[in-house]
Design a protein around this motif. Structure first.
Motif, PDB file in Angstrom:
ATOM      1  N   TYR A 847     -10.832 -34.820 131.256  1.00  0.00           N
ATOM      2  CA  TYR A 847     -12.108 -35.667 130.721  1.00  0.00           C
ATOM      3  C   TYR A 847     -13.194 -34.155 130.225  1.00  0.00           C
ATOM      4  N   LYS A 848     -12.322 -33.492 129.869  1.00  0.00           N
ATOM      5  CA  LYS A 848     -12.549 -31.601 128.579  1.00  0.00           C
ATOM      6  C   LYS A 848     -12.444 -32.580 127.164  1.00  0.00           C
ATOM      7  N   LEU A 849     -11.086 -33.679 126.688  1.00  0.00           N
ATOM      8  CA  LEU A 849     -11.497 -34.201 125.455  1.00  0.00           C
ATOM      9  C   LEU A 849     -12.694 -35.054 125.696  1.00  0.00           C
ATOM     10  N   LYS A 850     -12.860 -36.167 126.491  1.00  0.00           N
ATOM     11  CA  LYS A 850     -13.797 -37.012 127.178  1.00  0.00           C
ATOM     12  C   LYS A 850     -15.395 -36.807 126.597  1.00  0.00           C
ATOM     13  N   ASN A 851     -15.488 -35.496 126.627  1.00  0.00           N
ATOM     14  CA  ASN A 851     -16.780 -34.907 126.606  1.00  0.00           C
ATOM     15  C   ASN A 851     -16.970 -34.440 125.128  1.00  0.00           C
ATOM     16  N   GLU A 852     -15.746 -33.466 124.144  1.00  0.00           N
ATOM     17  CA  GLU A 852     -15.804 -33.457 122.921  1.00  0.00           C
ATOM     18  C   GLU A 852     -16.029 -33.991 122.290  1.00  0.00           C
ATOM     19  N   ILE A 853     -15.891 -35.128 122.850  1.00  0.00           N
ATOM     20  CA  ILE A 853     -15.924 -36.498 122.188  1.00  0.00           C
ATOM     21  C   ILE A 853     -17.013 -36.926 122.118  1.00  0.00           C
ATOM     22  N   LEU A 854     -17.611 -37.301 123.378  1.00  0.00           N
ATOM     23  CA  LEU A 854     -19.119 -37.547 123.618  1.00  0.00           C
ATOM     24  C   LEU A 854     -20.002 -37.032 122.793  1.00  0.00           C
ATOM     25  N   LYS A 855     -20.039 -35.237 122.341  1.00  0.00           N
ATOM     26  CA  LYS A 855     -20.538 -34.818 121.826  1.00  0.00           C
ATOM     27  C   LYS A 855     -20.810 -35.034 120.478  1.00  0.00           C
ATOM     28  N   ARG A 856     -19.413 -35.342 119.398  1.00  0.00           N
ATOM     29  CA  ARG A 856     -19.393 -35.907 119.157  1.00  0.00           C
ATOM     30  C   ARG A 856     -19.878 -37.199 118.123  1.00  0.00           C
ATOM     31  N   GLN A 857     -19.814 -37.819 119.337  1.00  0.00           N
ATOM     32  CA  GLN A 857     -19.756 -38.990 119.471  1.00  0.00           C
ATOM     33  C   GLN A 857     -20.424 -39.352 117.703  1.00  0.00           C
ATOM     34  N   ASN A 858     -21.442 -39.270 117.647  1.00  0.00           N
ATOM     35  CA  ASN A 858     -22.804 -40.187 116.996  1.00  0.00           C
ATOM     36  C   ASN A 858     -21.411 -39.486 115.003  1.00  0.00           C
ATOM     37  N   PHE A 859     -21.769 -38.119 115.579  1.00  0.00           N
ATOM     38  CA  PHE A 859     -21.035 -37.842 113.837  1.00  0.00           C
ATOM     39  C   PHE A 859     -20.038 -38.695 113.396  1.00  0.00           C
ATOM     40  N   ILE A 860     -18.733 -38.873 114.246  1.00  0.00           N
ATOM     41  CA  ILE A 860     -17.590 -39.491 114.359  1.00  0.00           C
ATOM     42  C   ILE A 860     -18.205 -41.566 114.079  1.00  0.00           C
ATOM     43  N   ILE A 861     -18.615 -41.797 114.432  1.00  0.00           N
ATOM     44  CA  ILE A 861     -19.791 -42.952 115.145  1.00  0.00           C
ATOM     45  C   ILE A 861     -20.307 -43.226 112.753  1.00  0.00           C
ATOM     46  N   ASP A 862     -20.895 -42.710 112.636  1.00  0.00           N
ATOM     47  CA  ASP A 862     -21.260 -42.857 111.119  1.00  0.00           C
ATOM     48  C   ASP A 862     -20.727 -42.169 110.431  1.00  0.00           C
ATOM     49  N   SER A 863     -19.727 -41.320 110.421  1.00  0.00           N
ATOM     50  CA  SER A 863     -18.742 -41.340 109.539  1.00  0.00           C
ATOM     51  C   SER A 863     -17.971 -42.457 109.463  1.00  0.00           C
TER      52      SER A 863
END
Length: 892
Positions: A847-863
């Motif tokens: 769940y912590k990993l999921k929150n970290e990915i959600l926090k940077r989801q826009n950056f990851i998808i844009d890149s």
């Protein structure tokens, strides 16, 4: 095909409609829950011997066995021992005759007792005959010493209890029992052996009772339906306890006669005797009672399962989530697979857990060991691109440049930038021990005693163009005098750097690299310029890695890292302020929602009141109209009496008009009032809508600030790149973009790395059971997942490929052996969404990993989108180039 049809029945539970495999599984799963195993083995065999070939009904048989054995204890049996005012658990160790009571029977639990050698030769019939002539007390006992010389009168055990009554009781003769006190886990307590009488011990009433005996007989024996049929022990039970199942001649003859009668009756279909009908009725009644008992037990079991599942406390280990161990074929029974507790087959009842499989990541084009070096070098050059005065570049460009056989400005500029930092440090006299060459001089000065053939080469110059060779030193003399201003001559600076700074211990294959960079003695500059390009990929990475190790110790890098830390401190202060704003916005939203709910409830009450008022008005109008109609009827019925009657009617009309005017005025007043209320309500709703719009705008601005702050903080995170987290199988997820640079497209990927050595040891610890299993189950009643086999089986069912599973299995078999970790990546936005749906819910590590990915989801998808666009542009450019080349060839 017969095995796959639902026609089989579980022999233990009686549940039908199962396939052959399901019936076997049900019988094996419930085998340890049989009533048979509640008694000790000696008592089991004695009871079964008593049951064998009895022809009585079940109730008298149970009563007889209960009376026969309720005071007759067996060696090894766990009983309740009464000592003083306390009751203890005890195990019967030995049985001896009571010296102050009667002589025990000659066969008790396999032991033989006798008072003298002469009495051993007496037959049992003689003993009974002589016992009648011996004077006895009123209770049948003998006085001392006759009690030791003559046995108590007894009769042989009947083979059938048809004629025995249910109240007939057979008590054992007085015996002495040697017992060992035990604790609640049936472990012996030291120095706690006692000798007690039969009246000081007793069995647990919950184990030795008529209901349990009835179930025991039904589980271990069967009986035919004809009258007078004997109880026969089931074949596998009889073989286990060594009980003869051959019917006596009289019972065999009765059975043959009953089968012959049944065969004759079958020839006349539909004809049933009264006895058969009564037997069928009784059988249906007994089956109904058993069915009710089974349903009750199943409800109790389900209630216990729900209690266990409701007691789950979070956070919980990802591999211990109960959903994997709920058997859908057994009403979602929760299975405890803790090592040392679970001994069943190596399969997981519900491995998917109701979630989609993990999206399969992509493999890298390079080998895992080479890719790890590539990503480390690229990360350093990107993070410190500002102090190194390098333009940011993507990892795809870096890989293409390294693998290319042509000159690449990216590789050349990176080498020049690193060499210039080292030259500057050496000129200023602030270089580290490695950059200044002290480490190399110490290596040379240690002498040939502690080194190998390298010193023989140094002293005799037997190796041509190797490390510290005269030709190498001559070519690279004064390499650190001036910084490089361009690509001209940078190869000689690199050769000088490797000779004056590197050692064979610090740089693997140093001789081969230098021999390749200087192809021959008296080589020309044009020849040396071509040599670096022809180095293989591993050698280029070795040179890059050593350059980075030396530059990492420079004052330039350390100073830049201190500046970044100061900037990060300021960003952390801003993050605290943004957190305060976020809490303030959350409080405003909660207050607004509370007001909205209150207004909604108030409006519903007002609507209810308005409807009540309208109903009252309608009732009033109806009542007034009814009164008017009554009055008009009365006026018509009564005779008119001159002028007074006419005046009365006019007055009534005037009163009626006056009332209508008042009602109209009241109606207008109410309308105006409702209009004002609606206007005020609309104004209030408009104001609330503006407040909500402003709140949403503040939230949007705050999110943008947080995203920008996160982006700025990642730009200055130069110390190390932390993984976002780990999944349930300890794989680490790493996102490298926006670190050290504002460019969002650095890798355009979310990397996945295999578990580390520490993670492997943590997973192997699951193979060892806890020190106190009972205490562990009490603390965690829902149990845990299994060991390494459980992890591997779960991985295979969650979409991991065979290569990843085999790698982890080899690490489990040899955890101390060094093994290169594997790397994978996700590069599509859809894969990120699938990964988020695969990760575990709240209360787990994932769940912590999921929150970290959600926090940077826009950056990851844009890149990822920018990377895909860059790849498409490059492919389009290559396609246009190939088309132009083909056109030119065709024209020629």
């Amino acid at each position: 095909m017969l095995y796959h049809q639902p026609i089989w029945v579980c022999e233990v539970t009686g549940r039908g409609g199962l396939t052959y495999e399901q019936a076997l599984e049900s019988e094996g799963r419930d085998d340890r829950n049989r009533v048979e195993f509640r008694f000790c083995e000696t008592l089991r065999r004695r009871i079964l011997l008593r049951v064998q070939f009895q022809t009585a009904r079940l109730e008298p048989l149970v009563e007889d066995i209960y009376n026969q054995f309720r005071c007759d204890y067996a060696i090894g049996e766990i009983v309740h021992c009464e000592l003083g005012d306390h009751i203890y658990l005890a195990r019967v160790v030995d049985i001896t005759p009571d010296p102050y009571g009667h002589q025990p029977p000659q066969h008790v639990n396999g032991k033989t007792y006798a008072s003298s050698d002469d009495e051993e030769t007496e037959s049992e019939g003689d003993i009974h005959e002589n016992s009648d002539s011996i004077p006895r007390q009123s209770n049948g006992r003998l006085r001392f010493p006759d009690a030791f010389l003559h046995p108590a009168p007894a009769s042989p055990i009947p083979t059938s209890i048809h004629n025995t009554t249910a109240t007939q009781t057979s008590y054992p003769l007085p015996l002495r029992y040697r017992v060992q006190l035990v604790n609640e886990y049936q472990m012996p307590i030291e120095d706690c052996v006692r000798i007690v009488g039969h009246n000081e011990i007793r069995r647990d009433k919950r184990v030795f009772c008529r209901y349990i005996l009835q179930r025991f007989i039904r589980e271990c024996a069967y009986r035919d339906s004809y009258i007078g049929a004997p109880w026969i022990i089931k074949s596998h039970v009889a073989r286990y306890y060594g009980i003869d199942s051959t019917l006596p001649s009289a019972l065999q003859e009765a059975q043959d006669i009953a089968y012959a009668k049944q065969a004759r009756k079958r020839k006349l279909p539909g004809v049933k005797s009264a006895t058969e009908k009564e037997a069928e009725k009784r059988a249906r009644k007994e089956e109904s009672m058993l069915q009710k008992a089974r349903i009750k037990e199943e409800k109790e079991r389900q209630r216990e399962e729900r209690r266990k599942q409701a007691s789950i406390k979070y956070p919980i280990e990802d591999l211990d989530i109960p959903i994997y161990r709920k058997d859908p074929n057994a009403n979602w029974t929760l299975i405890d697979m803790t090592s040392g507790v679970y001994t069943g087959p190596h399969n997981i009842p519900y491995p998917s857990g109701g979630r989609t499989p993990r999206p399969v990541p992509h493999k890298n084009a390079l080998a895992d060991d080479l890719f790890e070096s590539v990503i480390s070098i690229w990360s350093f050059l990107t993070v410190f691109s500002d102090p190194l005065e390098l333009d940011p570049f993507s990892i795809d460009e870096f890989e293409r440049a390294l693998c290319s056989n042509t000159k690449s400005s990216l590789i050349i500029n990176s080498n020049i930038s690193l060499l210039n930092v080292i030259i500057t440090e050496r000129k200023q006299g602030i270089a580290s021990d490695i950059a200044s060459g002290v480490a190399m001089e110490d290596y040379v000065d240690e002498g040939p005693e502690s080194k190998d053939a390298s010193f023989a080469r140094l002293r005799g110059s037997q190796v041509e163009r190797g490390w510290r060779d005269q030709e190498q030193l001559r070519l690279s003399e004064d390499w650190d005098e001036e910084e490089l201003d361009g690509p001209k001559g940078w190869e000689l600076v690199l050769i000088g750097f490797l000779n004056d700074v590197a050692t064979p211990e610090l740089v693997p294959e140093l001789d081969h690299i230098l021999r390749h960079l200087v192809p021959r003695n008296n080589s020309t500059a044009s020849e040396r310029e071509k040599q670096y390009i022809s180095l293989n990929l591993r050698q280029k990475l070795v040179v890059f890695a050593f350059l980075i190790d030396v530059v990492n110790e420079s004052s330039l890098i350390k100073g830049y890292m201190e500046e970044c830390q100061e900037q990060l401190t300021e960003f952390r202060r801003q993050k605290v302020e943004l957190n305060k704003e976020s809490k303030n916005i959350a409080a405003r939203r909660a207050e607004l929602d509370r007001k909205t709910r209150a207004d909604k409830a108030e409006n519903e009450d007002d609507e209810g009141n308005d409807s009540d008022e309208d109903e009252d008005e309608e009732d009033d109008e109806s009542e007034s109209s009814a009164e008017e109609s009554d009055s008009s009827d009365k006026s018509e019925m009564t005779p008119r009496r001159g002028r007074h009657g006419r005046t009365s009617r006019q007055e009534k009309l005037l009163i009626k008009q006056q009332k209508e005017k008042e009602k109209e005025a009241q109606r207008k007043k109410m309308y105006e009032k409702q209009r004002e209320a609606a206007k005020a309500r609309n104004q209030e709703l408009r104001q609330k809508a503006e407040e909500r719009h402003k709140l949403e705008e503040d939230e949007r601005v705050l999110r943008k600030k947080e995203e920008q702050l996160e982006k700025d903080m990642r730009q200055y995170m130069t110390l190390r790149v932390r993984p976002l987290g780990r999944d349930r199988f300890y794989n680490r997820y790493i996102y490298l973009d926006n670190v050290g640079t504002t460019d969002t497209y650095g890798t355009g990927r979310l990397y996945v790395q295999s578990p580390s050595e520490v993670d492997i040891h943590m997973m192997l610890e699951r193979n060892h059971p806890p020190d106190d299993i009972a205490l562990d189950q009490q603390q965690q009643p829902w149990g845990r997942g299994g060991g390494s086999w459980f992890i591997l089986e779960l991985m295979r069912n969650h979409g991991f490929d065979d290569e990843e599973c085999e790698w982890l299995e080899k690490r489990f078999e040899a955890p101390s052996e060094a093994s290169m970790s594997w790397w994978r990546y996700y590069s599509e936005p859809e894969e990120i969404q699938q990964l988020l749906s695969w990760l575990n819910p709240k209360g787990t590590r994932e769940y912590k990993l999921k929150n970290e990915i959600l926090k940077r989801q826009n950056f990851i998808i844009d890149s990822m989108k920018q990377r895909n666009q860059a790849i498409q542009k490059a492919e389009t450019k290559q396609r246009i180039t190939r088309t132009k080349a083909a056109t030119m060839v065709a024209n020629h």
